[in-house]
Design a protein around this motif. Structure first.
Motif, short mmCIF file in Angstrom:
data_model
loop_
_atom_site.label_atom_id
_atom_site.label_comp_id
_atom_site.label_asym_id
_atom_site.label_seq_id
_atom_site.Cartn_x
_atom_site.Cartn_y
_atom_site.Cartn_z
N GLY A 176 38.69 44.05 39.24
CA GLY A 176 38.75 42.93 38.31
C GLY A 176 39.61 41.79 38.83
N LEU A 177 40.72 42.13 39.48
CA LEU A 177 41.62 41.09 40.00
C LEU A 177 40.97 40.32 41.14
N GLN A 178 40.26 41.03 42.01
CA GLN A 178 39.60 40.34 43.11
C GLN A 178 38.57 39.35 42.60
N LEU A 179 37.86 39.75 41.57
CA LEU A 179 36.86 38.87 40.97
C LEU A 179 37.52 37.63 40.35
N GLN A 180 38.60 37.85 39.59
CA GLN A 180 39.29 36.71 38.99
C GLN A 180 39.86 35.78 40.06
N TRP A 181 40.34 36.37 41.14
CA TRP A 181 40.92 35.57 42.21
C TRP A 181 39.85 34.70 42.88
N LEU A 182 38.68 35.28 43.13
CA LEU A 182 37.61 34.51 43.75
C LEU A 182 37.24 33.31 42.88
N LEU A 183 37.30 33.50 41.56
CA LEU A 183 36.91 32.44 40.64
C LEU A 183 38.01 31.40 40.45
N ASP A 184 39.25 31.79 40.72
CA ASP A 184 40.37 30.92 40.38
C ASP A 184 41.58 31.28 41.25
N PRO A 185 41.48 30.99 42.57
CA PRO A 185 42.50 31.46 43.51
C PRO A 185 43.90 30.91 43.21
N GLU A 186 43.98 29.75 42.54
CA GLU A 186 45.30 29.20 42.27
C GLU A 186 45.98 29.89 41.10
N ALA A 187 45.17 30.44 40.21
CA ALA A 187 45.75 31.01 38.98
C ALA A 187 46.03 32.51 39.11
N VAL A 188 45.40 33.17 40.06
CA VAL A 188 45.50 34.63 40.12
C VAL A 188 46.02 35.08 41.48
N ASP A 189 46.99 35.98 41.48
CA ASP A 189 47.52 36.53 42.72
C ASP A 189 47.33 38.05 42.68
N VAL A 190 46.33 38.51 43.41
CA VAL A 190 45.95 39.92 43.36
C VAL A 190 47.14 40.82 43.69
N ARG A 191 47.85 40.48 44.74
CA ARG A 191 48.94 41.34 45.21
C ARG A 191 50.05 41.44 44.16
N ARG A 192 50.41 40.31 43.58
CA ARG A 192 51.50 40.34 42.59
C ARG A 192 51.10 41.12 41.34
N SER A 193 49.85 40.93 40.90
CA SER A 193 49.41 41.67 39.71
C SER A 193 49.31 43.17 40.01
N LEU A 194 48.77 43.50 41.16
CA LEU A 194 48.67 44.93 41.52
C LEU A 194 50.06 45.55 41.65
N ALA A 195 51.01 44.74 42.15
CA ALA A 195 52.37 45.26 42.34
C ALA A 195 52.96 45.73 41.01
N LEU A 196 52.54 45.10 39.91
CA LEU A 196 53.03 45.55 38.60
C LEU A 196 52.64 47.00 38.35
N LEU A 197 51.47 47.38 38.84
CA LEU A 197 51.01 48.76 38.67
C LEU A 197 51.88 49.74 39.46
N GLU A 198 52.56 49.22 40.45
CA GLU A 198 53.42 50.09 41.26
C GLU A 198 54.64 50.57 40.46
N ARG A 199 55.00 49.82 39.43
CA ARG A 199 56.10 50.29 38.59
C ARG A 199 55.70 51.56 37.86
N ASP B 160 61.62 40.92 33.58
CA ASP B 160 61.29 40.44 34.93
C ASP B 160 59.80 40.56 35.26
N ILE B 161 58.99 40.88 34.26
CA ILE B 161 57.53 40.91 34.49
C ILE B 161 56.99 39.50 34.28
N ASP B 162 56.22 39.02 35.25
CA ASP B 162 55.62 37.69 35.11
C ASP B 162 54.44 37.78 34.13
N PRO B 163 54.50 37.02 33.03
CA PRO B 163 53.45 37.14 31.99
C PRO B 163 52.05 36.82 32.52
N ASP B 164 51.94 35.86 33.44
CA ASP B 164 50.62 35.51 33.96
C ASP B 164 50.06 36.62 34.87
N ASP B 165 50.93 37.20 35.70
CA ASP B 165 50.49 38.33 36.53
C ASP B 165 50.04 39.49 35.64
#
Lengths: 206, 206
Positions: A176-199, B160-165
């Motif tokens: 889902g993140l890759q798809l959102q990033w392709l559509l809106d690369p400035e608004a979505v950062d795949v790595r940062r969002s995925l990193a949240l899952l690492e918590r 420290d969680i980014d709301p947009d991410d």
């Protein structure tokens, strides 16, 4: 003429696997470079192969799309064979981060993947695609679940997390993140969002 | 004959908005019930409207698909207007759980959504779909980010969680899980996988 045709035909049969592999390689190159529409006609035009020839080597559009994706997966496997990949070494999230990073440079193949998964929803019209995507998701989830289990064995991941639920979540988030990033690369950062899952699903501490 | 045609035509123009709305309603009903292929022809056949008539009321396939999805969203908004929805009341994850639960009974519309997002990746061929999906994701993420912020204000979500991410992650997980569930309902449980995200982004305690 007739003799010539027959001879051509015989040669073409003998040459079939080779020519088919060439066509596949051209199709992959086009998808890697820019993506094309998903019709046999659009693909044929992009790689300079007649529609009739495509139909000769591939029973239908779905077969060609699946083969292109499969060949791409094999290429990735080869190219990454030297990277560490054991469940004890690479967490589920890190695995998806790696794959998202690779995909960022080949949007055409992410498009192809999106086309395959969308087609797969219509099982009646796309039975082979359904089977391919269904099996692929099972394989991906099984691999990710094993990594979550390894994380639990090492004490990094909470023991009460169901590895299969977590695996589906990580695969879904990554797609889902890759798809959102392709559509809106400035608004979505795949790595940062995925990193949240690492918590939630931390990897092994180095 | 010519007079009759002209009169028909005039009537048809006057009736256009009404007939267009009827066609849209039939199309939504078909999508809700079972989903159809995404071609104008397939939709026309399914709702018993000629291809020519469809072309008369909708400039092209993409316009019809977007309008069907838009009308569906309006219906959902109306049907859920009485439910609590303030960011202080409903967390980002709970919001997506709610929507996934609704969607489980209308796979045809989830298919339609998948078709729109896949088309959107090919901006050149589908400029209007691209714009629609792009704007929709921005709206969805903005809503979810507000819910994460409310969670942070209440102290439930880590500061420290980014709301947009987090918003992109929740939207992605929800989309991806619904797709996996449609393909393999026995192996994937959307609610359980989404609930894992609640550990990261807990809702307000009641």
């Amino acid at each position: 003429m007739v003799n010539g045709d027959t001879a051509d035909r015989a040669r073409s049969y003998r040459k079939a696997p080779e020519r088919r592999a060439q066509i596949l390689a051209s199709a992959i190159a086009v998808f890697v470079e820019r993506g094309v529409g998903a019709s046999l006609r659009a693909i044929g035009e992009a790689i300079g192969v007649s529609h009739a020839a495509l139909r000769y080597y591939f029973a239908h559009r779905d077969e060609l799309l699946i083969e292109v994706y499969r060949a791409h997966e094999a290429t990735v496997r080869e190219a990454t064979a030297h990277e560490p990949s054991a469940p004890e070494e690479v967490s589920a999230v890190a695995m998806m981060e790696r794959s998202a990073e690779r995909n960022a440079s080949i949007p055409g193949l992410v498009e192809l993947y999106a086309t395959l998964t969308t087609d797969a929803l219509q099982a009646e019209q796309h039975p082979e695609t359904r089977e391919f995507v269904h099996a692929r998701f099972r394989r991906v989830r099984a691999d990710l679940a094993e990594r979550v289990r390894a994380g639990q064995a090492s004490g990094a991941v909470a023991a009460d997390i169901d590895p299969d639920d977590a695996a589906a979540l990580v695969a879904a988030a990554s797609d889902g993140l890759q798809l959102q990033w392709l559509l809106d690369p400035e608004a979505v950062d795949v790595r940062r969002s995925l990193a949240l899952l690492e918590r939630l699903l931390p990897g092994p501490t180095p």
